[in-house]
Design a protein around this motif. Structure first.
Motif, PDB file in Angstrom:
ATOM      1  N   LEU A  65       0.828  -1.211   0.000  1.00 22.69           N
ATOM      2  CA  LEU A  65       0.000   0.000   0.000  1.00 22.69           C
ATOM      3  C   LEU A  65       0.860   1.257   0.000  1.00 22.69           C
ATOM      4  N   ARG A  66       1.931   1.249   0.774  1.00 20.31           N
ATOM      5  CA  ARG A  66       2.835   2.404   0.799  1.00 20.31           C
ATOM      6  C   ARG A  66       3.539   2.564  -0.552  1.00 20.31           C
ATOM      7  N   GLY A  67       3.907   1.449  -1.178  1.00 20.62           N
ATOM      8  CA  GLY A  67       4.519   1.500  -2.500  1.00 20.62           C
ATOM      9  C   GLY A  67       3.569   2.040  -3.545  1.00 20.62           C
ATOM     10  N   LEU A  68       2.322   1.636  -3.488  1.00 20.97           N
ATOM     11  CA  LEU A  68       1.307   2.148  -4.403  1.00 20.97           C
ATOM     12  C   LEU A  68       1.149   3.650  -4.231  1.00 20.97           C
ATOM     13  N   HIS A  69       1.108   4.107  -2.982  1.00 18.53           N
ATOM     14  CA  HIS A  69       0.999   5.540  -2.702  1.00 18.53           C
ATOM     15  C   HIS A  69       2.202   6.291  -3.268  1.00 18.53           C
ATOM     16  N   ALA A  70       3.409   5.744  -3.074  1.00 14.77           N
ATOM     17  CA  ALA A  70       4.615   6.378  -3.602  1.00 14.77           C
ATOM     18  C   ALA A  70       4.566   6.453  -5.124  1.00 14.77           C
ATOM     19  N   ALA A  71       4.184   5.355  -5.783  1.00 10.89           N
ATOM     20  CA  ALA A  71       4.116   5.323  -7.245  1.00 10.89           C
ATOM     21  C   ALA A  71       3.102   6.339  -7.772  1.00 10.89           C
ATOM     22  N   MET A  72       1.971   6.446  -7.098  1.00 11.01           N
ATOM     23  CA  MET A  72       0.937   7.394  -7.535  1.00 11.01           C
ATOM     24  C   MET A  72       1.394   8.845  -7.383  1.00 11.01           C
ATOM     25  N   ASN A  73       2.363   9.079  -6.504  1.00  9.88           N
ATOM     26  CA  ASN A  73       2.884  10.423  -6.299  1.00  9.88           C
ATOM     27  C   ASN A  73       4.200  10.656  -7.035  1.00  9.88           C
ATOM     28  N   GLY A  74       4.549   9.753  -7.952  1.00 11.61           N
ATOM     29  CA  GLY A  74       5.745   9.903  -8.758  1.00 11.61           C
ATOM     30  C   GLY A  74       7.040   9.684  -7.994  1.00 11.61           C
ATOM     31  N   GLU A  75       6.951   9.021  -6.845  1.00 14.14           N
ATOM     32  CA  GLU A  75       8.131   8.767  -6.026  1.00 14.14           C
ATOM     33  C   GLU A  75       8.674   7.372  -6.326  1.00 14.14           C
ATOM     34  N   ASN A  76       9.909   7.137  -5.939  1.00 17.04           N
ATOM     35  CA  ASN A  76      10.522   5.827  -6.120  1.00 17.04           C
ATOM     36  C   ASN A  76       9.832   4.826  -5.188  1.00 17.04           C
ATOM     37  N   CYS A  77       9.393   3.721  -5.746  1.00 17.85           N
ATOM     38  CA  CYS A  77       8.685   2.719  -4.946  1.00 17.85           C
ATOM     39  C   CYS A  77       9.428   1.385  -4.872  1.00 17.85           C
ATOM     40  N   ASP A  78      10.659   1.338  -5.391  1.00 13.80           N
ATOM     41  CA  ASP A  78      11.407   0.080  -5.449  1.00 13.80           C
ATOM     42  C   ASP A  78      11.614  -0.554  -4.078  1.00 13.80           C
ATOM     43  N   ASP A  79      11.874   0.243  -3.062  1.00 14.91           N
ATOM     44  CA  ASP A  79      12.125  -0.308  -1.726  1.00 14.91           C
ATOM     45  C   ASP A  79      10.921  -1.062  -1.174  1.00 14.91           C
ATOM     46  N   PHE A  80       9.732  -0.667  -1.583  1.00 15.25           N
ATOM     47  CA  PHE A  80       8.524  -1.313  -1.079  1.00 15.25           C
ATOM     48  C   PHE A  80       8.266  -2.663  -1.749  1.00 15.25           C
ATOM     49  N   PHE A  81       8.876  -2.873  -2.916  1.00 17.75           N
ATOM     50  CA  PHE A  81       8.668  -4.099  -3.676  1.00 17.75           C
ATOM     51  C   PHE A  81       9.985  -4.824  -3.924  1.00 17.75           C
ATOM     52  N   ALA A  82      10.897  -4.762  -2.948  1.00 15.71           N
ATOM     53  CA  ALA A  82      12.232  -5.341  -3.099  1.00 15.71           C
ATOM     54  C   ALA A  82      12.180  -6.830  -3.427  1.00 15.71           C
ATOM     55  N   ASP A  83      11.155  -7.526  -2.923  1.00 20.41           N
ATOM     56  CA  ASP A  83      11.047  -8.964  -3.179  1.00 20.41           C
ATOM     57  C   ASP A  83      10.668  -9.279  -4.624  1.00 20.41           C
ATOM     58  N   LEU A  84      10.263  -8.280  -5.406  1.00 19.84           N
ATOM     59  CA  LEU A  84       9.851  -8.507  -6.793  1.00 19.84           C
ATOM     60  C   LEU A  84      10.888  -8.053  -7.806  1.00 19.84           C
ATOM     61  N   ILE A  85      11.882  -7.287  -7.343  1.00 22.67           N
ATOM     62  CA  ILE A  85      12.869  -6.722  -8.257  1.00 22.67           C
ATOM     63  C   ILE A  85      13.914  -7.778  -8.618  1.00 22.67           C
ATOM     64  N   GLY A  86      14.240  -7.849  -9.914  1.00 22.48           N
ATOM     65  CA  GLY A  86      15.291  -8.742 -10.378  1.00 22.48           C
ATOM     66  C   GLY A  86      14.874 -10.180 -10.557  1.00 22.48           C
ATOM     67  N   ARG A  87      13.586 -10.437 -10.661  1.00 19.53           N
ATOM     68  CA  ARG A  87      13.146 -11.808 -10.907  1.00 19.53           C
ATOM     69  C   ARG A  87      11.932 -11.784 -11.819  1.00 19.53           C
ATOM     70  N   GLU A  88      11.730 -12.881 -12.480  1.00 16.52           N
ATOM     71  CA  GLU A  88      10.575 -13.009 -13.361  1.00 16.52           C
ATOM     72  C   GLU A  88       9.295 -13.126 -12.527  1.00 16.52           C
ATOM     73  N   PRO A  89       8.199 -12.564 -13.014  1.00 19.23           N
ATOM     74  CA  PRO A  89       6.923 -12.734 -12.299  1.00 19.23           C
ATOM     75  C   PRO A  89       6.556 -14.216 -12.207  1.00 19.23           C
ATOM     76  N   GLN A  90       5.959 -14.619 -11.114  1.00 23.37           N
ATOM     77  CA  GLN A  90       5.558 -16.008 -10.888  1.00 23.37           C
ATOM     78  C   GLN A  90       4.040 -16.097 -10.794  1.00 23.37           C
ATOM     79  N   LEU A  91       3.469 -17.035 -11.502  1.00 25.11           N
ATOM     80  CA  LEU A  91       2.040 -17.299 -11.385  1.00 25.11           C
ATOM     81  C   LEU A  91       1.785 -18.096 -10.119  1.00 25.11           C
ATOM     82  N   PRO A  92       0.661 -17.847  -9.449  1.00 26.92           N
ATOM     83  CA  PRO A  92       0.299 -18.702  -8.323  1.00 26.92           C
ATOM     84  C   PRO A  92       0.084 -20.133  -8.804  1.00 26.92           C
ATOM     85  N   ASP A  93       0.279 -21.092  -7.908  1.00 24.46           N
ATOM     86  CA  ASP A  93       0.140 -22.508  -8.273  1.00 24.46           C
ATOM     87  C   ASP A  93      -1.178 -22.813  -8.964  1.00 24.46           C
TER      88      ASP A  93
END
Length: 96
Positions: A65-93
């Motif tokens: 939620l904080r990352g979404l707020h940052a992105a909507m305000n044009g701020e860097n949101c990478d820190d909020f989604f660190a677990d998603l950076i540098g890897r391919e998206p994964q589909l749920p089982d």
């Protein structure tokens, strides 16, 4: 779209609870839960606590939620989604 907020119970009378998240407080119904204690983290939709959260799940939801707020305000949101950076998206089982 309805977003659930990870809130912390500040006080409760067994029917409602005063909950907080990021400086916002609101009184929510806790009738769907079995007597949650003060300090418990709960997922709140439309002023109803629908389930208990463990600390890690509450943190992940809050970060998203904080990352979404940052992105909507044009701020860097990478820190909020660190677990998603540098890897391919994964589909749920269930979608594989």
């Amino acid at each position: 779209m309805c977003l659930g907020l990870p809130m912390t119970i500040v006080e409760t009378d067994g029917v409602t609870a005063l909950c907080s998240f990021d400086g916002e407080e609101r009184r929510v119904s806790v009738l769907l839960l079995s007597d949650p204690p003060v300090g418990a983290k709960v997922l709140v939709y439309l002023d109803n606590a629908v389930r208990l959260l463990d600390d890690e799940e509450a943190r992940l939801i809050a970060d998203a939620l904080r990352g979404l707020h940052a992105a909507m305000n044009g701020e860097n949101c990478d820190d909020f989604f660190a677990d998603l950076i540098g890897r391919e998206p994964q589909l749920p089982d269930h979608l594989r």
